[in-house]
Write a protein that holds these residues in place. Structure first.
Motif, PDB file in Angstrom:
ATOM      1  N   TYR A  16       0.821  -1.207   0.000  1.00 39.07           N
ATOM      2  CA  TYR A  16       0.000   0.000   0.000  1.00 39.07           C
ATOM      3  C   TYR A  16       0.859   1.263   0.000  1.00 39.07           C
ATOM      4  CZ  TYR A  16       0.449   0.931   5.075  1.00 39.07           C
ATOM      5  OH  TYR A  16       0.910   1.237   6.318  1.00 39.07           O
ATOM      6  N   TYR A  47     -13.811   1.590   1.853  1.00 37.49           N
ATOM      7  CA  TYR A  47     -12.574   0.846   2.108  1.00 37.49           C
ATOM      8  C   TYR A  47     -12.888  -0.449   2.854  1.00 37.49           C
ATOM      9  CZ  TYR A  47      -9.688   4.938   0.920  1.00 37.49           C
ATOM     10  OH  TYR A  47      -9.082   5.973   0.282  1.00 37.49           O
ATOM     11  N   VAL A  75     -11.815  -3.975   1.338  1.00 31.94           N
ATOM     12  CA  VAL A  75     -10.929  -4.902   2.054  1.00 31.94           C
ATOM     13  C   VAL A  75     -11.642  -6.228   2.276  1.00 31.94           C
ATOM     14  CG1 VAL A  75      -9.806  -5.329   4.273  1.00 31.94           C
ATOM     15  CG2 VAL A  75      -9.491  -3.146   3.122  1.00 31.94           C
ATOM     16  N   SER A  76     -12.941  -6.151   2.573  1.00 30.95           N
ATOM     17  CA  SER A  76     -13.740  -7.345   2.763  1.00 30.95           C
ATOM     18  C   SER A  76     -13.831  -8.141   1.455  1.00 30.95           C
ATOM     19  CB  SER A  76     -15.133  -6.917   3.228  1.00 30.95           C
ATOM     20  OG  SER A  76     -16.079  -7.896   2.949  1.00 30.95           O
ATOM     21  N   ARG A  97      -8.758  -8.311  -0.106  1.00 32.15           N
ATOM     22  CA  ARG A  97      -7.765  -7.612   0.695  1.00 32.15           C
ATOM     23  C   ARG A  97      -6.484  -7.346  -0.090  1.00 32.15           C
ATOM     24  NH1 ARG A  97      -5.798 -10.598   5.795  1.00 32.15           N
ATOM     25  NH2 ARG A  97      -7.973 -11.254   5.829  1.00 32.15           N
ATOM     26  N   ALA A 104      -6.952  -4.450  -2.406  1.00 27.79           N
ATOM     27  CA  ALA A 104      -7.041  -3.209  -1.644  1.00 27.79           C
ATOM     28  C   ALA A 104      -5.642  -2.674  -1.367  1.00 27.79           C
ATOM     29  CB  ALA A 104      -7.809  -3.445  -0.343  1.00 27.79           C
ATOM     30  N   GLY A 105      -4.732  -3.577  -0.978  1.00 29.85           N
ATOM     31  CA  GLY A 105      -3.353  -3.169  -0.721  1.00 29.85           C
ATOM     32  C   GLY A 105      -2.702  -2.601  -1.971  1.00 29.85           C
ATOM     33  N   ILE A 123      -4.687   1.059  -0.269  1.00 26.49           N
ATOM     34  CA  ILE A 123      -5.497   1.050   0.956  1.00 26.49           C
ATOM     35  C   ILE A 123      -4.714   0.331   2.054  1.00 26.49           C
ATOM     36  CG2 ILE A 123      -7.655   0.256   2.012  1.00 26.49           C
ATOM     37  CD1 ILE A 123      -8.904   0.374  -0.818  1.00 26.49           C
ATOM     38  N   SER A 150      -4.714  -1.874   4.458  1.00 28.77           N
ATOM     39  CA  SER A 150      -5.693  -2.880   4.877  1.00 28.77           C
ATOM     40  C   SER A 150      -5.730  -3.093   6.384  1.00 28.77           C
ATOM     41  CB  SER A 150      -5.392  -4.225   4.216  1.00 28.77           C
ATOM     42  OG  SER A 150      -5.234  -4.065   2.856  1.00 28.77           O
ATOM     43  N   ASN A 151      -4.556  -3.106   7.023  1.00 27.90           N
ATOM     44  CA  ASN A 151      -4.522  -3.387   8.458  1.00 27.90           C
ATOM     45  C   ASN A 151      -5.329  -2.386   9.259  1.00 27.90           C
ATOM     46  OD1 ASN A 151      -2.902  -5.544   7.998  1.00 27.90           O
ATOM     47  ND2 ASN A 151      -0.992  -4.416   8.356  1.00 27.90           N
ATOM     48  N   VAL A 171      -7.796  -0.634   8.116  1.00 23.51           N
ATOM     49  CA  VAL A 171      -9.206  -0.835   7.786  1.00 23.51           C
ATOM     50  C   VAL A 171      -9.768  -2.024   8.567  1.00 23.51           C
ATOM     51  CG1 VAL A 171     -10.830  -1.361   5.925  1.00 23.51           C
ATOM     52  CG2 VAL A 171      -8.946   0.216   5.519  1.00 23.51           C
ATOM     53  N   LEU A 172      -8.942  -3.078   8.712  1.00 23.58           N
ATOM     54  CA  LEU A 172      -9.385  -4.238   9.491  1.00 23.58           C
ATOM     55  C   LEU A 172      -9.604  -3.851  10.950  1.00 23.58           C
ATOM     56  CD1 LEU A 172      -7.079  -7.045   8.038  1.00 23.58           C
ATOM     57  CD2 LEU A 172      -9.526  -6.754   7.672  1.00 23.58           C
TER      58      LEU A 172
END
Lengths: 236, 286
Positions: free
Chosen positions: A73, B166, B170-171, B174, B177-178, B182, B184-185, B187-188
């Motif tokens: 990212y 986001y 991510v859902s 993932r 998204a990265g 994004i 992801s971590n 967002v999680l």
């Protein structure tokens, strides 16, 4: 200075080593192809460049800066953007939303409206389908969207993994022509392809990967004339 | 008889949407990261205690106390994500089950030490609401409306805001998204926090209706599981509808037979759904 330089990278998954010292450079403004047969590590090399897996040894430089250890990212934020193999769209989201998600990096956010217009010009089909869920589109349309989503990220270098996979030859030709147009507008592109013949036709420079290492590289026209490449990949 | 049925149906539906809200928290976390949060119940209990303590010690209106419960749920969720979930997110399910179960034990242990296991209740009334022949407690009516409102806000967040999109991205994928930049971590962590926030809110709403202890979360957690399976894993609207179905069962069964049959019927339904329609009545996440 090259925009992207990969120097003697080894990498793989768990115990399984795939790359055995791969190197390449991508010059700004060029369309560079990375070709080779199935399973030689092309995708692994791309994934190492974008940071989905870390290099075991060797380094990746972007604009002269060592980016070997950065997660994907952060690399996207810097302008290293990959269109992954098998498209990997956000299938439950609409075409429009996929494109919106493409425009996540800060540098892309400012140019989102402009880039949206650009991708709709290159791929008018996507404009017609803007409110459709991306997972319900045909393979070709999905591949267009995957490339378009990548362009929305305002890449410094756009890396495309297996553009032609699973597409009809006519569609593939169309997409390659779109890439050529994008390159002529100044975008740096790196193309990973199993379809060696087409990749060599469309690119400026090419690297041939074999067994996790570079075999040959040079201007695509010369690589195309190389006897061993002709024998191994072009069936001549 | 007809009046009693009508009253039971109304009551069941009002309670059901609150159950649905809790289940939505569980299903949101599962939908985004494939983690089943076994600390769901204790977090509901913490929501109950937040509203209770804010009311009894600070004199804060319980409905305002909900804001505190929401904030606590969100912060706690983000902490739990980084402390207990992040490291096992890609490990087999058993790892995240064990790790969230540990969090469950920690909260219950500390909670029991501080609050003991005696019953509390929030003694707060908003009078009676009369709709035609039916009368319901005002707090229950308001709670149900709030639960619906919160569901609406959740959907606005997920479909109309950038961070919400986001969460969906991510859902959905993932890895992609990265690649799009994004983080992801984060967002999680946010998604986990939202899930626990919903649990704490539902707990706070339940506290206004029924007496509770620090251990009460457990039975509501089980209800959430039944609801989530009814509604389809990872489907928030399914969770709301599943909640209403469960509420109706709880409302209607005692009209015809002993109230002790309620959990039997609920869990037989749970097993039947798993056998016959494992994707749930309203479809699971694709």
């Amino acid at each position: 200075m090259a925009l992207l330089e990969v120097r003697d990278v080894t990498s793989g998954y768990g115990e399984l080593q795939i790359l055995w010292g791969a190197s390449l450079t991508v010059e700004r403004g060029q369309l560079t192809a990375l070709v080779g047969s199935n399973g030689v590590g092309k995708t692994t090399l791309l994934r190492t460049i974008v940071g989905q897996i870390k290099p075991w040894q060797g380094k990746v430089f972007f604009n002269g800066q060592d980016v070997s250890k950065l997660p994907s990212y952060k690399k996207a934020e810097m302008g290293i953007v990959m269109v992954p193999e098998g498209r990997q769209l956000f299938t439950g989201m609409t075409v429009q939303e996929n494109l919106e998600m493409g425009a996540t990096p800060k540098r892309a956010r400012a140019k989102a409206a402009q880039n949206l217009e650009k991708v709709f010009t290159i791929f008018p089909r996507l404009k017609e389908r803007a409110t459709q869920k991306s997972g319900t589109m045909s393979g070709g349309e999905q591949q267009m969207l995957a490339v378009a989503r990548g362009i929305m990220a305002e890449p410094e270098i756009l890396m495309i993994d297996e553009l032609s996979l699973g597409l009809a030859p006519v569609l593939t030709l169309d997409l390659f022509q779109s890439l050529r147009r994008l390159r002529n507008e100044g975008l740096t592109i790196m193309l990973v392809e199993q379809n060696v013949r087409m990749a060599l036709k469309v690119s400026d420079y090419a690297f041939v990967l074999r067994e996790g290492k570079n075999e040959i590289h040079g201007p695509s026209k010369e690589v195309e004339q190389n006897a061993s490449v002709q024998a191994a990949y072009l069936g001549i | 008889m007809i009046d009693q049925l009508l009253a039971s149906v109304t009551d069941g539906m009002l309670v059901g949407v609150v159950y649905g809200l809790a289940a939505m928290g569980l299903t949101l976390i599962f939908g985004v990261m494939n983690v089943i949060n076994l600390a769901h119940g204790p977090i509901m209990a913490l929501g109950m205690f937040t509203v209770y303590l804010a009311y009894t010690s600070l004199g804060l209106n319980p409905f305002l106390g909900l804001l505190l419960a929401a904030g606590l749920g969100l912060i706690l969720g983000v902490i739990i994500y980084w402390g207990a979930v992040h490291r096992v997110i890609d490990a087999p399910h058993l790892s995240s089950l064990l790790s969230t179960f540990s969090v469950n034990m920690i909260i219950i242990g500390i909670g029991t030490a501080i609050f003991s296991t005696s019953f509390r209740n929030v003694d707060y009334s908003l009078g009676i609401v009369t709709i035609g022949p039916i009368t319901v407690p005002g707090t229950r009516f308001t709670s149900a409306l709030l639960a619906l409102g919160i569901t609406g806000l959740l959907y606005l967040f997920l479909y109309r805001t950038r961070p919400g999109k986001y969460v969906r991205a991510v859902s959905d994928n993932r890895t992609s998204a990265g690649l799009m930049g994004i983080a992801s971590n984060r967002v999680l962590a946010l998604s986990f926090g939202l899930g626990t926030m919903l649990a704490a809110l539902a707990g706070g709403l339940i506290a206004m209706a029924l007496p509770f202890t620090i251990l009460s979360g457990g039975s509501y957690e089980l209800k959430s599981f039944v609801i989530v399976v009814l509604g389809g894993l990872g489907n928030p609207i399914g969770a709301l509808l599943g909640g209403v179905i469960l509420g109706l069962i709880e409302g209607l069964v005692p009209v015809f037979t002993k109230i002790t049959w309620v959990p039997v019927i609920e869990f037989v339904l749970f097993v039947l759904i798993l056998l016959v329609r494992p994707q749930g009545l309203f479809g699971a996440k694709q």
